[in-house]
Design a protein around this motif. Structure first.
Motif, PDB file in Angstrom:
ATOM      1  N   ASP A  24      27.368  40.448  34.666  1.00  0.00           N
ATOM      2  CA  ASP A  24      28.329  39.645  33.916  1.00  0.00           C
ATOM      3  C   ASP A  24      27.888  38.189  33.976  1.00  0.00           C
ATOM      4  OD1 ASP A  24      30.562  38.921  32.484  1.00  0.00           O
ATOM      5  OD2 ASP A  24      31.928  38.975  34.204  1.00  0.00           O
ATOM      6  N   ARG A  30      33.971  47.214  33.149  1.00  0.00           N
ATOM      7  CA  ARG A  30      32.814  47.258  34.063  1.00  0.00           C
ATOM      8  C   ARG A  30      32.692  48.633  34.713  1.00  0.00           C
ATOM      9  NH1 ARG A  30      29.606  44.090  37.438  1.00  0.00           N
ATOM     10  NH2 ARG A  30      30.522  42.080  36.875  1.00  0.00           N
ATOM     11  N   GLN A  31      33.814  49.148  35.215  1.00  0.00           N
ATOM     12  CA  GLN A  31      33.778  50.432  35.921  1.00  0.00           C
ATOM     13  C   GLN A  31      33.509  51.591  34.968  1.00  0.00           C
ATOM     14  OE1 GLN A  31      33.520  50.206  39.084  1.00  0.00           O
ATOM     15  NE2 GLN A  31      34.062  48.018  39.033  1.00  0.00           N
ATOM     16  N   GLY A  37      43.118  42.470  31.621  1.00  0.00           N
ATOM     17  CA  GLY A  37      42.426  43.359  32.555  1.00  0.00           C
ATOM     18  C   GLY A  37      43.353  44.415  33.126  1.00  0.00           C
ATOM     19  N   GLN A  49      43.414  48.882  32.269  1.00  0.00           N
ATOM     20  CA  GLN A  49      43.326  49.947  33.264  1.00  0.00           C
ATOM     21  C   GLN A  49      44.220  51.136  32.929  1.00  0.00           C
ATOM     22  OE1 GLN A  49      43.741  48.475  37.326  1.00  0.00           O
ATOM     23  NE2 GLN A  49      42.766  46.548  36.756  1.00  0.00           N
ATOM     24  N   ARG A  90      33.266  42.596  43.074  1.00  0.00           N
ATOM     25  CA  ARG A  90      34.258  43.103  42.130  1.00  0.00           C
ATOM     26  C   ARG A  90      35.246  42.013  41.708  1.00  0.00           C
ATOM     27  NH1 ARG A  90      36.809  49.160  42.322  1.00  0.00           N
ATOM     28  NH2 ARG A  90      37.777  49.106  40.252  1.00  0.00           N
ATOM     29  N   ASN A  91      35.507  41.965  40.414  1.00  0.00           N
ATOM     30  CA  ASN A  91      36.418  41.027  39.755  1.00  0.00           C
ATOM     31  C   ASN A  91      35.874  39.606  39.635  1.00  0.00           C
ATOM     32  OD1 ASN A  91      38.601  42.875  39.256  1.00  0.00           O
ATOM     33  ND2 ASN A  91      39.077  42.787  41.439  1.00  0.00           N
ATOM     34  N   ASP A 104      37.641  44.396  34.545  1.00  0.00           N
ATOM     35  CA  ASP A 104      37.057  45.281  35.556  1.00  0.00           C
ATOM     36  C   ASP A 104      37.079  46.733  35.083  1.00  0.00           C
ATOM     37  OD1 ASP A 104      35.990  45.576  38.370  1.00  0.00           O
ATOM     38  OD2 ASP A 104      37.742  46.910  38.488  1.00  0.00           O
TER      39      ASP A 104
END
Length: 555
Positions: free
Chosen positions: A347, A334-335, A461, A465, A368-369, A331
């Motif tokens: 995705d 992605r962000q 993941g 972050q 999301r996710n 994620d």
């Protein structure tokens, strides 16, 4: 099955037994194809007939300049090459032909010409060595190879008597991107630009793509002419909604189903154009998007992660969509890409066995996710070991049915890959009440530590972050007390230095982000991570490296 056009019936003869086939979902108006079709004709000739003849089909670099090959020019190149295959090489429908080359106009021409001639194409990754090529050549009983001359060394080993990798079936090797008198390029120039396509059945095999073979002998995944069209008319049509004015680009090799679909079949199906350039880096891919005003980009999560901080240096405002596949999309990636490009990532999860993406979402449907939902035309379930559906929200084996499916070439592993009509992808997922699929990891990559099931991609993941982490890979390694422990291999972002303090910081971060028992008890800082040519993280190589280090330490 329809009456085959193949004179050489090897491919059809070596399909799985009928009781081992997956259930194919063909009652769908999107894929209501005639009994006889040739997918190269449908992708190329139909585009010319529809009035796209003068439009650009393939963009490429030629002596540093942008070069456009129109649909009509591509059609002539394909027809001339098909004549070389059938007239000069004497190949007949059903013969298997090995294709070997990077992402170039030449490679696209070779694939289309071979398919149009009714041959069974076997594309291979450019970096494969003679040992790996021999496995494929022997398994598929390949008689001829079409090879970029720059990749000649390994294939020559396979046709040299006395060499340890000699292949007795390989009778003819022809080179392209070459000016020798017997090269495909030179021979094709003397041919007429017309060619009558082979009248193939929609269920004639046109493609055998071999898996990477990282856990044993590679498996040959066989696909029909109609299946090549199906991936265009389901995933591409419904999720990407491509238009004739689109320009596709990206990194996956044409020898990889992700690249064959996204960089050749999808654009040709709608009269759009594709940019084929070899050896792209994150920065040069961004430059390619800017230079060619590309509207669609296909690559792996690693590239998006690396492109995000570089995007501001380039004008990528032409992009309409970006597609990620090949490995789990964190994620954080992605962000980061969304912030850099303004685009919500498409995705997807697919497989060589299913030919292309069968789970994904785009635009407002993204959750999301989650990877997404089943692509229209496919159905998915999460099953337990008894092949029974698990409740929503519980982890299970990902099972899928659709118009494409697993049909291994003479391989006993077919019985494991297909059960009760379901294709088993080897992935563990959670599917919620709305049908969204949440990836947990490869079933054989699940980490079991002190009785807890831990998905490596979830830990990756969480680590991604943290600003100190540029890339990472997580695996389970043996432990005498807990059975396995979670071990992370981390590439640091610029400005961070490895050390015990950073290890503790990253461990604390993971504990605060996901369930504390999932944190990596061992963290190793590294400068590189092992990846396949298509960009997938080679977790087995990380596990092997850990075992080797442990053995060395014990000694």
């Amino acid at each position: 099955m329809e009456q085959s056009a193949h004179l050489d019936t090897f491919a059809r003869d070596h399909l799985p037994l009928p009781e081992q086939w997956p259930e194919l979902l063909l009652d769908n108006p999107d894929i209501a194809y005639p009994a006889r079709l040739n997918c190269a004709v449908e992708l190329l000739d139909r585009a010319v007939e529809a009035g796209h003849g003068e439009r650009c089909a393939v963009w490429s670099n030629r002596e540093g300049e942008r070069h456009a090959t129109s649909y009509r020019e591509l059609q002539a190149l394909v027809n001339r090459t098909a004549r070389v295959l059938t007239q000069d090489m004497g190949l007949v429908p059903g013969n298997r032909v090995l294709l070997r080359g990077p992402n170039t106009l030449d490679m696209a021409v070779m694939w289309l010409a071979a398919v149009k001639a009714g041959l069974v194409t076997v594309p291979t990754m450019p970096l494969l060595r003679a040992k790996e090529l021999k496995q494929i050549i022997d398994k598929a009983q390949i008689a001829a190879a079409l090879c970029d001359v720059r990749l000649a060394e390994e294939i020559e080993s396979c046709r040299t008597p006395g060499h340890e990798h000699f292949c007795a079936t390989l009778k003819d090797v022809r080179f392209f991107h070459h000016d020798a008198p017997d090269s495909i390029d030179v021979l094709a120039r003397a041919k007429a630009p017309e060619f009558d396509a082979c009248d193939t059945a929609s269920d004639d095999v046109c493609l055998i793509i071999f898996t990477s073979g990282t856990t044993g002998a590679p498996k040959g995944c066989m696909h029909f002419h109609r299946e090549v069209l199906a991936i265009c008319d389901l995933f591409s049509r419904h999720l990407l909604k491509p238009r004739a004015d689109d320009i596709f680009c990206g990194t996956p090799p044409l020898a990889f189903t992700y690249g064959l679909g996204g960089l050749l079949c999808f654009p040709l199906r709608v009269g759009a154009s594709t940019v084929l350039i070899e050896k792209l880096t994150p920065d040069s891919l961004l430059a390619t998007i800017e230079r060619f005003r590309a509207t669609r980009v296909f690559t792996a999560p690693t590239f998006y992660r690396q492109m995000a901080p570089l995007a501001a240096r380039h004008d990528i405002g032409s992009l309409r969509s970006s597609v990620s596949a090949g490995e789990a999309l964190p994620d954080a990636t992605r962000q980061a890409w969304k912030q850099a490009s303004g685009l919500e990532m498409v995705d997807g999860i697919g497989s060589t066995e299913m030919l292309h993406i069968f789970v994904g979402s785009a635009g407002a449907d993204v959750r999301r996710n989650a990877i997404g939902k089943a692509v229209p035309g496919y159905v998915v379930q999460a099953l337990d070991d008894q092949m029974q559906p698990v409740p929503p929200g519980m982890p299970g084996k990902l099972a899928v049915k659709g118009p494409t499916g697993c049909k291994y070439l003479a391989d006993e592993r077919q019985a494991k890959a297909v059960r009760n009509g379901w294709n088993l992808s080897g992935d563990t997922v959670v599917i919620d009440e709305d049908g969204y699929v949440f990836y947990q990891g490869r079933a054989d990559d699940m980490i079991i530590s002190a009785g807890y099931n831990i998905a490596g991609p979830e830990v990756e993941g969480a680590l991604m972050q943290h600003p100190a982490v540029a890339e990472c890979g997580v695996v389970g390694v043996p432990d005498g007390e807990r059975g396995q422990i979670v071990k992370a291999f981390v590439i640091l972002a610029a400005g961070y230095e490895p050390g015990d303090a950073l290890v503790s910081q990253l461990q604390a971060h993971v504990k605060q982000t996901i369930a504390p028992y999932k944190y990596p008890r061992s963290i190793v800082f590294t400068d590189d991570l092992p990846r396949t040519e298509s960009g997938k993280l080679r977790r087995f190589a990380l596990r092997e490296a850990s075992v080797s280090l442990a053995s060395s330490a014990a000694a």
